[in-house]
Scaffold this motif. Structure first.
Motif, PDB file in Angstrom:
ATOM      1  N   LEU A  69      22.787 -56.009  51.597  1.00 15.98           N
ATOM      2  CA  LEU A  69      23.663 -55.111  50.847  1.00 15.98           C
ATOM      3  C   LEU A  69      24.551 -54.308  51.796  1.00 15.98           C
ATOM      4  N   VAL A  70      23.994 -53.840  52.899  1.00 13.07           N
ATOM      5  CA  VAL A  70      24.782 -53.112  53.904  1.00 13.07           C
ATOM      6  C   VAL A  70      25.878 -54.019  54.464  1.00 13.07           C
ATOM      7  N   GLU A  71      25.553 -55.279  54.732  1.00 12.27           N
ATOM      8  CA  GLU A  71      26.561 -56.222  55.241  1.00 12.27           C
ATOM      9  C   GLU A  71      27.682 -56.431  54.216  1.00 12.27           C
ATOM     10  N   ILE A  72      27.322 -56.538  52.949  1.00  9.18           N
ATOM     11  CA  ILE A  72      28.320 -56.726  51.894  1.00  9.18           C
ATOM     12  C   ILE A  72      29.221 -55.496  51.801  1.00  9.18           C
ATOM     13  N   LEU A  73      28.628 -54.307  51.811  1.00  7.20           N
ATOM     14  CA  LEU A  73      29.396 -53.066  51.745  1.00  7.20           C
ATOM     15  C   LEU A  73      30.311 -52.922  52.959  1.00  7.20           C
ATOM     16  N   TYR A  74      29.775 -53.207  54.137  1.00  7.92           N
ATOM     17  CA  TYR A  74      30.573 -53.067  55.362  1.00  7.92           C
ATOM     18  C   TYR A  74      31.752 -54.040  55.357  1.00  7.92           C
ATOM     19  N   ALA A  75      31.502 -55.271  54.973  1.00  2.40           N
ATOM     20  CA  ALA A  75      32.579 -56.267  54.937  1.00  2.40           C
ATOM     21  C   ALA A  75      33.671 -55.842  53.964  1.00  2.40           C
ATOM     22  N   GLU A  76      33.271 -55.304  52.820  1.00  2.00           N
ATOM     23  CA  GLU A  76      34.261 -54.792  51.864  1.00  2.00           C
ATOM     24  C   GLU A  76      35.080 -53.667  52.486  1.00  2.00           C
ATOM     25  N   ASP A  77      34.400 -52.747  53.159  1.00  3.53           N
ATOM     26  CA  ASP A  77      35.099 -51.628  53.804  1.00  3.53           C
ATOM     27  C   ASP A  77      36.105 -52.112  54.837  1.00  3.53           C
ATOM     28  N   GLN A  78      35.802 -53.235  55.481  1.00  3.94           N
ATOM     29  CA  GLN A  78      36.698 -53.790  56.496  1.00  3.94           C
ATOM     30  C   GLN A  78      37.803 -54.649  55.894  1.00  3.94           C
ATOM     31  N   LEU A 101      17.952 -64.126  47.469  1.00  2.00           N
ATOM     32  CA  LEU A 101      18.236 -62.720  47.755  1.00  2.00           C
ATOM     33  C   LEU A 101      19.408 -62.224  46.898  1.00  2.00           C
ATOM     34  N   LEU A 102      20.485 -63.023  46.822  1.00  2.00           N
ATOM     35  CA  LEU A 102      21.652 -62.629  46.031  1.00  2.00           C
ATOM     36  C   LEU A 102      21.312 -62.511  44.551  1.00  2.00           C
ATOM     37  N   LYS A 103      20.451 -63.381  44.081  1.00  2.00           N
ATOM     38  CA  LYS A 103      20.032 -63.312  42.679  1.00  2.00           C
ATOM     39  C   LYS A 103      19.304 -61.999  42.418  1.00  2.00           C
ATOM     40  N   ARG A 104      18.436 -61.594  43.352  1.00  2.00           N
ATOM     41  CA  ARG A 104      17.719 -60.316  43.202  1.00  2.00           C
ATOM     42  C   ARG A 104      18.701 -59.141  43.186  1.00  2.00           C
ATOM     43  N   LEU A 105      19.652 -59.148  44.122  1.00  2.00           N
ATOM     44  CA  LEU A 105      20.627 -58.053  44.196  1.00  2.00           C
ATOM     45  C   LEU A 105      21.512 -58.008  42.949  1.00  2.00           C
ATOM     46  N   GLU A 106      21.855 -59.173  42.459  1.00  2.00           N
ATOM     47  CA  GLU A 106      22.694 -59.244  41.255  1.00  2.00           C
ATOM     48  C   GLU A 106      21.915 -58.744  40.036  1.00  2.00           C
ATOM     49  N   GLN A 107      20.664 -59.177  39.897  1.00  2.00           N
ATOM     50  CA  GLN A 107      19.845 -58.750  38.766  1.00  2.00           C
ATOM     51  C   GLN A 107      19.557 -57.246  38.811  1.00  2.00           C
ATOM     52  N   ALA A 108      19.507 -56.685  40.025  1.00  2.00           N
ATOM     53  CA  ALA A 108      19.292 -55.241  40.166  1.00  2.00           C
ATOM     54  C   ALA A 108      20.577 -54.452  39.916  1.00  2.00           C
ATOM     55  N   GLY A 109      21.694 -55.161  39.751  1.00  2.00           N
ATOM     56  CA  GLY A 109      22.966 -54.495  39.487  1.00  2.00           C
ATOM     57  C   GLY A 109      23.648 -53.956  40.728  1.00  2.00           C
ATOM     58  N   HIS A 110      23.261 -54.461  41.914  1.00  2.00           N
ATOM     59  CA  HIS A 110      23.830 -53.956  43.164  1.00  2.00           C
ATOM     60  C   HIS A 110      25.062 -54.728  43.632  1.00  2.00           C
ATOM     61  N   ILE A 111      25.173 -55.990  43.223  1.00  2.00           N
ATOM     62  CA  ILE A 111      26.323 -56.799  43.642  1.00  2.00           C
ATOM     63  C   ILE A 111      26.866 -57.598  42.457  1.00  2.00           C
ATOM     64  N   VAL A 112      28.074 -58.076  42.652  1.00  2.00           N
ATOM     65  CA  VAL A 112      28.667 -59.030  41.707  1.00  2.00           C
ATOM     66  C   VAL A 112      29.276 -60.156  42.533  1.00  2.00           C
ATOM     67  N   ARG A 113      29.246 -61.332  41.952  1.00  2.00           N
ATOM     68  CA  ARG A 113      29.900 -62.482  42.575  1.00  2.00           C
ATOM     69  C   ARG A 113      31.219 -62.710  41.851  1.00  2.00           C
ATOM     70  N   THR A 114      32.284 -62.863  42.620  1.00  2.00           N
ATOM     71  CA  THR A 114      33.597 -63.069  42.012  1.00  2.00           C
ATOM     72  C   THR A 114      34.219 -64.338  42.586  1.00  2.00           C
ATOM     73  N   ARG A 115      35.240 -64.803  41.905  1.00  2.00           N
ATOM     74  CA  ARG A 115      36.002 -65.961  42.374  1.00  2.00           C
ATOM     75  C   ARG A 115      37.448 -65.511  42.505  1.00  2.00           C
ATOM     76  N   GLU A 116      37.765 -65.006  43.698  1.00  2.00           N
ATOM     77  CA  GLU A 116      39.069 -64.405  43.948  1.00  2.00           C
ATOM     78  C   GLU A 116      40.042 -65.360  44.623  1.00  2.00           C
ATOM     79  N   SER A 117      39.527 -66.412  45.193  1.00  2.00           N
ATOM     80  CA  SER A 117      40.349 -67.354  45.941  1.00  2.00           C
ATOM     81  C   SER A 117      41.079 -68.304  44.987  1.00  2.00           C
TER      82      SER A 117
END
Length: 190
Positions: A69-78, A101-117
Motif C-alpha cells: 500500500l505504501v508503494e502504491i501511495l508513493y508511486a501515485e504521489d510521484q 495481496l491486491l485482492k485483500r487490499l481491494e476487499q478492504a477498500g484500500h485500493i482500486v484497480r483502473t484501466r487508464e491506458s
C-alpha cells in the motif's frame, strides 16, 4: 561481516589505529567513515521498515500488505502509478502472491484497480479515496520531520546526497540482478 572486517566489524589496527599502518591514518579514518555511513543507511532502512510495520498495525493489515500500500501511495504521489507487475517487483513477491495481496487490499477498500491506458489490458493501481487521508494522517509527522531535517542542508549538499544514493541504488540493483539473482552468491566449499 558484510563490510569485510569480521563478524563484529572490528579491524586489525596498525600502530596508528588506522587499520593499515599508515603514518597519517587517513585510509583508516576514511574506512571508519564509510562504515559509519553504511551503518547509518542500515539504521535508516530499519527505521523505515518499522514505520511501515506500525502503519500496518495502525490499519490492521499484514506488514506485506502495508508495504504494498505504501508503494502504491508513493508511486501515485510521484505521478507514476504502479501496475500489478511493477508492484510485484517493488515488494519482491511472485505475480500470484501479488494478485492475492491486491485482492485483500481491494476487499478492504484500500485500493482500486483502473484501466487508464489506451491498452485496456493494462491495469493501474490506485489508492482508494478513503485510504489517502489516513495515510496522510499517519505519515504526516514523518514527512514534516524529514523535510525539517533536510532543510538544514544546502541545495548543493542535497544534490551530493542524491547522487550518492543514486550510485548506491544502481550498485545494489546490479548486485541483485547479477551476483544475487539466484538468491545469493555460491557459498564457499569447506
Amino acid at each position: 561481516m558484510a563490510n569485510g572486517h569480521g563478524a563484529d566489524g572490528d579491524r586489525d589496527h596498525g600502530s596508528d589505529g588506522s587499520g593499515n599502518g599508515n603514518e597519517d591514518g587517513t585510509a583508516g579514518r576514511e574506512a571508519v567513515r564509510v562504515d559509519r555511513v553504511m551503518d547509518g543507511l542500515r539504521a535508516f532502512g530499519a527505521n523505515y521498515t518499522e514505520f511501515t510495520r506500525r502503519f500496518a498495525t495502525w490499519l490492521g493489515l499484514h506488514s506485506t500488505d502495508a508495504a504494498a500500500l505504501v508503494e502504491i501511495l508513493y508511486a501515485e504521489d510521484q505521478g507514476t502509478p504502479l501496475s500489478p507487475a511493477r508492484l510485484s517487483e517493488r515488494v519482491s513477491l511472485s505475480s500470484g502472491a501479488t494478485a492475492i495481496l491486491l485482492k485483500r487490499l481491494e476487499q478492504a477498500g484500500h485500493i482500486v484497480r483502473t484501466r487508464e491506458s489506451a491498452d485496456r489490458r493494462v491495469v493501474t493501481l490506485r489508492s482508494s479515496p478513503d485510504i489517502r487521508p489516513r495515510a496522510i494522517a499517519f505519515f504526516g509527522p514523518y514527512s514534516e520531520r524529514m523535510a525539517e531535517a533536510m532543510a538544514a542542508y544546502s541545495p548543493q549538499e542535497i544534490q551530493h546526497f542524491e547522487n550518492f544514493l543514486g550510485t548506491l541504488r544502481t550498485t545494489m540493483d546490479a548486485l541483485l540482478a547479477h551476483e544475487y539473482e539466484g538468491g545469493g552468491p555460491t557459498p564457499p566449499t569447506p
